[in-house]
Scaffold this motif. Structure first.
Motif: not given
Length: 392
Positions: A302-315
Motif C-alpha cells: 500500500e505504501s508509495d515508497f520503495l522502501f517503507p521501513r526507512y520512510n515511516r517518519k517525515p524524513q
C-alpha cells in the motif's frame, strides 16, 4: 567517587563523559537547540564532575546576564543569531551601518537574503560555523578580523578534534557569510579566512571501493536472501547511487520505458532532499539493480515508497539503513568498506571500460555544473544505458 556513576549534568557514551544541560524555558528563544551537549573529553568521573560543574556555573552566570552581558561559554556556537531575521524573513532589513557590522549581524543578513526556501540545515550550518568563530575570537566587526584571528579559529577547530574535511566545510561557510555581507554593505574586505593552512587529510578515513570479487559475493547473497534490505543493497551496488537517494525513492521514481528497460529518476522529495542540484538525474538500471527494481515493483504494497521501513517518519531514515546494511556487508567485504564504497566502485568500474568522464559524472550525479542531467538534457538515456550495460 565511583567511576561508573555519572556526575550532575553529564552522561556517558562509549566510556566518555559528555556535558548535557537543558535550556531554561524562558531562554529557549535564544538558542537553536533545546539542550547544550558536548564531550568533556575524559573517562574519569572526577574530572568530568569538575568540568561539568565549571560549565554549569558559567552557564548560570551567563543566563543571569543574558540581556546585558556577552561572555564566552560552552555551547555559545549553538546560540541563535539574529533570530528576528529567522522569524520574519520577508521583513525589511534592520538598519546596520556598513562600517560597524558584526559577524553575528552578518549571519542575519546572509540568512535573511540567501536562506529563503533553504532547509533548516542551511541555517544551522551558518549559525554554528560563525558561532565557532565568535567562541574563539569574539563577535567583531567584519573588517576587524585579522589573519591571527583566522589562525586562532583554525587552532580552536583542531582542538575540538574535527577532521580536515569538517574544518574545510566550516571555513567555507564562514567565508561565504563574510563575503556576502561585505558585498551587500559595500565593504572592501580582504577576507582573512582565505588561505588558512591546515592538514585537510587529518582525521579523514579512506573510503575504499569494493573489489570485484567481494562485489559478486555481496550481490549473490542479495539474490539468495531476496528481501527488501537486500534489494536496496543490489540497487545501490549497480547504480552507484548514494544510499539516501535510493532509500528515499518513491515507487513512481522507477520507470519502465517502451523498450522494456528500467530507469530510476533520482529527484528531490519532501521527505528526502538531494545533496546537490547536480544530483538530480536519471540512471539506467542494469544488472543486479534491474533485478532489484523488478522485485520491488512486483511487491503488492500500500505504501508509495520503495522502501517503507526507512520512510515511516517525515524524513527518510538513511542513518538506520546505513547502520544495518554496513553491518551486513562488513562480513563479505575488506576492512573499511561501507555502503558508500559501492559509489566509489561504480566510478572505478566506469573508468575501467574507458567511459568518458562527463558521462561518469552524469550517471553518478557528481557534476554540479556544465552538462545537464536527465533525458533530453545532457546525454540521452540510451547512451548512459550503453555504458551501464558495459559495467554490469
Amino acid at each position: 567517587m565511583s567511576e561508573t556513576i555519572s556526575p550532575a549534568f553529564t552522561f556517558v557514551k562509549d566510556g566518555v563523559f559528555y556535558f548535557s544541560r537543558r535550556i531554561p524555558k524562558d531562554l529557549k528563544k535564544h538558542y537553536t537547540s533545546p539542550r547544550i551537549a558536548y564531550s568533556l573529553r575524559t573517562r574519569s568521573a572526577r574530572i568530568a564532575e569538575a568540568r561539568a560543574r565549571r560549565a554549569a556555573d558559567q552557564l548560570d552566570e551567563y543566563w543571569y546576564h543574558l540581556r546585558s552581558k556577552d561572555v564566552e561559554l560552552p555551547g555559545k556556537h549553538m546560540l541563535r543569531m539574529q533570530s528576528e531575521g529567522r522569524v520574519a524573513v520577508s521583513a525589511a532589513a534592520p538598519e546596520i551601518s556598513s562600517s560597524s557590522v558584526l559577524l553575528s549581524e552578518a549571519v542575519g543578513i546572509y540568512l535573511r537574503l540567501k536562506g529563503q526556501g533553504r532547509p533548516e540545515t542551511f541555517h544551522r550550518a551558518a549559525e554554528r560555523s560563525c558561532g565557532y568563530v565568535i567562541d574563539a575570537c569574539g563577535d567583531k566587526q567584519l573588517d576587524a578580523f585579522t589573519k591571527a584571528d583566522a589562525n586562532k579559529f583554525r587552532d580552536a577547530l583542531i582542538e575540538r578534534g574535527l577532521a580536515g574535511s569538517s574544518i574545510t566545510r566550516i571555513f567555507g561557510t564562514v567565508r561565504a557569510v563574510t563575503n556576502f555581507a561585505a558585498s551587500e554593505l559595500g565593504l572592501t574586505l580582504t577576507n582573512p579566512f582565505n588561505g588558512v593552512y591546515y592538514d585537510r587529510e587529518a582525521g579523514v578515513s579512506d573510503r575504499n571501493p569494493i573489489p570485484a570479487d567481494a562485489l559478486k559475493v555481496v550481490q549473490g547473497q542479495c539474490r539468495q536472501l531476496d528481501d527488501d534490505m537486500r534489494w536496496l543493497v543490489a540497487l545501490v551496488s549497480d547504480t552507484g547511487m548514494r544510499l539516501a537517494e535510493a532509500a528515499g525513492m518513491a515507487r513512481q521514481d522507477i520507470e519502465r520505458r517502451s523498450d522494456g528497460s528500467l530507469v530510476a529518476w533520482v529527484r528531490p522529495h519532501p521527505w528526502r532532499r538531494l545533496k546537490t542540484k547536480g544530483s538530480e538525474r536519471v540512471v539506467p538500471l542494469e544488472g543486479q539493480a534491474k533485478w532489484a527494481a523488478e522485485r520491488l515493483l512486483s511487491e503488492v504494497v500500500e505504501s508509495d515508497f520503495l522502501f517503507p521501513r526507512y520512510n515511516r517518519k517525515p524524513q527518510t531514515n538513511a542513518n538506520a539503513a546505513s547502520a544495518a546494511l554496513n553491518k551486513w556487508i562488513k562480513q563479505m567485504t575488506p576492512e573499511g568498506c561501507t555502503m558508500h564504497s559501492f559509489r566509489h566502485s561504480m566510478r572505478d568500474r566506469l573508468r575501467a571500460v574507458e567511459c568518458p568522464s562527463d558521462i561518469v559524472d552524469q550517471i553518478g550525479g557528481w557534476q554540479t555544473d556544465g552538462v545537464g542531467h536527465g533525458y533530453g538534457s545532457g546525454y540521452p538515456v540510451e547512451v548512459l544505458q550503453k555504458w551501464m550495460k558495459a559495467v554490469t
